[in-house]
Design a protein around this motif. Structure first.
Motif, PDB file in Angstrom:
ATOM      1  N   ARG A  95      -3.734   3.618  -3.337  1.00  0.00           N
ATOM      2  CA  ARG A  95      -2.435   4.002  -2.767  1.00  0.00           C
ATOM      3  C   ARG A  95      -1.364   3.001  -3.202  1.00  0.00           C
ATOM      4  O   ARG A  95      -0.264   3.366  -3.586  1.00  0.00           O
ATOM      5  CB  ARG A  95      -2.540   4.063  -1.240  1.00  0.00           C
ATOM      6  CG  ARG A  95      -1.429   4.892  -0.641  1.00  0.00           C
ATOM      7  CD  ARG A  95      -1.589   5.184   0.844  1.00  0.00           C
ATOM      8  NE  ARG A  95      -2.900   5.655   1.234  1.00  0.00           N
ATOM      9  CZ  ARG A  95      -3.687   5.051   2.139  1.00  0.00           C
ATOM     10  NH1 ARG A  95      -3.304   3.944   2.724  1.00  0.00           N
ATOM     11  NH2 ARG A  95      -4.862   5.552   2.451  1.00  0.00           N
ATOM     12  N   GLU A  96      -1.728   1.721  -3.154  1.00  0.00           N
ATOM     13  CA  GLU A  96      -0.790   0.672  -3.573  1.00  0.00           C
ATOM     14  C   GLU A  96      -0.420   0.859  -5.054  1.00  0.00           C
ATOM     15  O   GLU A  96       0.741   0.690  -5.443  1.00  0.00           O
ATOM     16  CB  GLU A  96      -1.442  -0.705  -3.318  1.00  0.00           C
ATOM     17  CG  GLU A  96      -0.636  -1.924  -3.741  1.00  0.00           C
ATOM     18  CD  GLU A  96       0.803  -1.953  -3.185  1.00  0.00           C
ATOM     19  OE1 GLU A  96       1.096  -1.239  -2.218  1.00  0.00           O
ATOM     20  OE2 GLU A  96       1.628  -2.677  -3.774  1.00  0.00           O
ATOM     21  N   ALA A  97      -1.420   1.236  -5.883  1.00  0.00           N
ATOM     22  CA  ALA A  97      -1.171   1.441  -7.322  1.00  0.00           C
ATOM     23  C   ALA A  97      -0.124   2.536  -7.533  1.00  0.00           C
ATOM     24  O   ALA A  97       0.808   2.393  -8.340  1.00  0.00           O
ATOM     25  CB  ALA A  97      -2.469   1.802  -8.033  1.00  0.00           C
ATOM     26  N   ALA A  98      -0.257   3.641  -6.791  1.00  0.00           N
ATOM     27  CA  ALA A  98       0.710   4.751  -6.922  1.00  0.00           C
ATOM     28  C   ALA A  98       2.102   4.270  -6.518  1.00  0.00           C
ATOM     29  O   ALA A  98       3.105   4.609  -7.171  1.00  0.00           O
ATOM     30  CB  ALA A  98       0.269   5.929  -6.058  1.00  0.00           C
ATOM     31  N   ASN A  99       2.168   3.461  -5.442  1.00  0.00           N
ATOM     32  CA  ASN A  99       3.475   2.949  -4.994  1.00  0.00           C
ATOM     33  C   ASN A  99       4.105   2.058  -6.053  1.00  0.00           C
ATOM     34  O   ASN A  99       5.314   2.140  -6.300  1.00  0.00           O
ATOM     35  CB  ASN A  99       3.325   2.159  -3.682  1.00  0.00           C
ATOM     36  CG  ASN A  99       2.983   3.086  -2.532  1.00  0.00           C
ATOM     37  OD1 ASN A  99       3.249   4.289  -2.612  1.00  0.00           O
ATOM     38  ND2 ASN A  99       2.376   2.553  -1.481  1.00  0.00           N
ATOM     39  N   ILE A 100       3.281   1.212  -6.681  1.00  0.00           N
ATOM     40  CA  ILE A 100       3.800   0.313  -7.727  1.00  0.00           C
ATOM     41  C   ILE A 100       4.419   1.141  -8.854  1.00  0.00           C
ATOM     42  O   ILE A 100       5.519   0.869  -9.328  1.00  0.00           O
ATOM     43  CB  ILE A 100       2.664  -0.603  -8.261  1.00  0.00           C
ATOM     44  CG1 ILE A 100       2.240  -1.598  -7.175  1.00  0.00           C
ATOM     45  CG2 ILE A 100       3.098  -1.328  -9.536  1.00  0.00           C
ATOM     46  CD1 ILE A 100       0.979  -2.409  -7.506  1.00  0.00           C
ATOM     47  N   LEU A 101       3.705   2.185  -9.267  1.00  0.00           N
ATOM     48  CA  LEU A 101       4.210   3.029 -10.370  1.00  0.00           C
ATOM     49  C   LEU A 101       5.495   3.737  -9.954  1.00  0.00           C
ATOM     50  O   LEU A 101       6.475   3.762 -10.694  1.00  0.00           O
ATOM     51  CB  LEU A 101       3.137   4.042 -10.778  1.00  0.00           C
ATOM     52  CG  LEU A 101       1.917   3.443 -11.512  1.00  0.00           C
ATOM     53  CD1 LEU A 101       0.746   4.420 -11.516  1.00  0.00           C
ATOM     54  CD2 LEU A 101       2.279   3.055 -12.943  1.00  0.00           C
ATOM     55  N   ARG A 102       5.486   4.294  -8.753  1.00  0.00           N
ATOM     56  CA  ARG A 102       6.672   5.052  -8.281  1.00  0.00           C
ATOM     57  C   ARG A 102       7.892   4.142  -8.164  1.00  0.00           C
ATOM     58  O   ARG A 102       8.996   4.544  -8.520  1.00  0.00           O
ATOM     59  CB  ARG A 102       6.360   5.713  -6.938  1.00  0.00           C
ATOM     60  CG  ARG A 102       5.465   6.940  -7.116  1.00  0.00           C
ATOM     61  CD  ARG A 102       5.302   7.722  -5.826  1.00  0.00           C
ATOM     62  NE  ARG A 102       4.556   8.940  -6.068  1.00  0.00           N
ATOM     63  CZ  ARG A 102       3.397   9.254  -5.498  1.00  0.00           C
ATOM     64  NH1 ARG A 102       2.843   8.446  -4.619  1.00  0.00           N
ATOM     65  NH2 ARG A 102       2.794  10.384  -5.791  1.00  0.00           N
TER      66      ARG A 102
END
Ligand code: F6P
Length: 333
Positions: A95-102
């Motif tokens: 979930r954190e990875a998706a937030n970083i990308l977004r």
């Protein structure tokens, strides 16, 4: 050359990222080059993530231009570097990875790697809705849904080159050699290397060779006047199998030399075949992604580029065909 799907109409994304993950494979750079240049040519910004999912979590994400990927098509390894990331097995981490990308304005992710890397991509999209697409890059060729993977051809050529050299010394000394190749639980590298290198015996996880059957083959060879033999051994889940086979043969009065090719098979310049495959698959991944498709891997079936849902790829065993195993035995006699 494989044809890349046509990209018509509105592009779904304006900004994508790309990473390499898992064991490196010759041709990963060629795939990266294709991803970057095809995306830029279609009006999309591209970011490179360093060190696979680990680098993503650390925010190691940098813009790439067409010239960032100049002069890399011929280079082995991966200029983005790679990693096997344990932390990515956790949902909260994904979930954190998706937030970083977004937060960076990135809308989709291209993952160049193998089964483990695709498992990460599968859950990332399933749990967060962040679009992902896979490009199969592994020397093992053990990915379901595709006939071929980037790096396999180069690894086989490297191993065959080694066998040709070993055969010279084996034949000069009348020796038996056990040559161990990579591939983990799959025998594709061993089978292609063994057939292409004219091995007397090929030991693969999918086969049924035993110490007794190997001895019978050696004895049959001796009766026909053979004074040396090459036995190709797939490493299996635990590298070093060839040493265990050597011990078994010693108990029967044969004293083979062991040569473990190891990571030599992972390095070196990609073959022309791998460069072409990587170029077509890298470009196709972006074409599908910009056309609105994701949660899938690009692959090759019967010489055509295909898109295969991740759920039909990850954790699915790709088997060596029984016909090929049979053919290898016939040709070795
Ligand atoms: O999956 C590619 C591969 O090279 C396998 O053939 C081999 O068993 C494994 O990776 C080795 O991994 P590592 O370099 O992490 O030891």
């Amino acid at each position: 050359m494989l044809s890349v799907p046509h990209l018509n109409g509105e592009k779904k994304h304006k900004s994508i990222a790309v990473l390499t993950s898992g064991g490196d494979a010759p041709g990963m750079n060629a795939a990266l080059r294709a991803v970057v240049r095809y995306a830029i040519a279609h009006g999309c910004d591209v970011y490179g993530v360093l060190k696979g999912y680990s680098g993503l979590l650390e925010g190691q994400i940098h813009p790439l231009t067409a010239s960032s990927v100049a002069n890399i098509i011929q280079r082995g390894g991966t200029i983005l570097k790679t990693d096997r990331c344990e932390a990515f097995h956790k949902k909260s981490v994904r979930r954190e990875a998706a937030n970083i990308l977004r937060r960076k304005g990135i809308e989709a992710l291209v993952v160049i790697g193998g089964d483990g890397s695709f498992t990460g991509a599968y859950y990332l999209e399933k749990e967060t809705g962040f679009p992902t697409i896979g490009v199969p890059g592994t020397i093992d060729n053990d990915i379901a849904g595709t006939d071929d993977t980037i790096g396999f051809d180069t690894a086989v050529n490297t191993a065959i080159d080694a066998i040709d050299r070993i055969r010279d010394t084996a034949s000069s000394h009348d020796r038996i050699f056990l040559v161990e190749v990579m591939g983990r639980s799959s025998g594709f590298i061993a089978m292609n290397t063994g057939i292409g290198g004219g091995a007397e015996t090929i030991i693969v996880p999918e086969g049924n060779e035993t110490i007794t059957s190997i001895c019978k083959t050696i004895e049959r060879g001796i009766r026909r006047g053979k004074t040396s033999s090459i036995i190709v051994v797939a490493e299996g889940p635990k590298p070093g199998l060839s040493n265990r086979v050597a011990t078994g043969l010693q108990k029967r009065g044969y004293y083979p030399k062991v040569c473990i090719l190891g990571h030599t098979q992972r390095g070196g310049q990609p073959t022309a075949h791998d460069r072409m495959l990587a170029s077509a698959l890298g470009a196709s991944a972006v074409a599908y992604l910009l056309g609105g498709q994701s949660h899938a891997m690009v692959g090759v079936k019967k010489n055509e580029v295909v898109l295969v849902p991740f759920k039909n790829v990850i954790g699915v065993k790709k088997n060596l065909s029984k016909d090929v195993i049979g053919l290898a035995q016939v040709l070795a006699t």
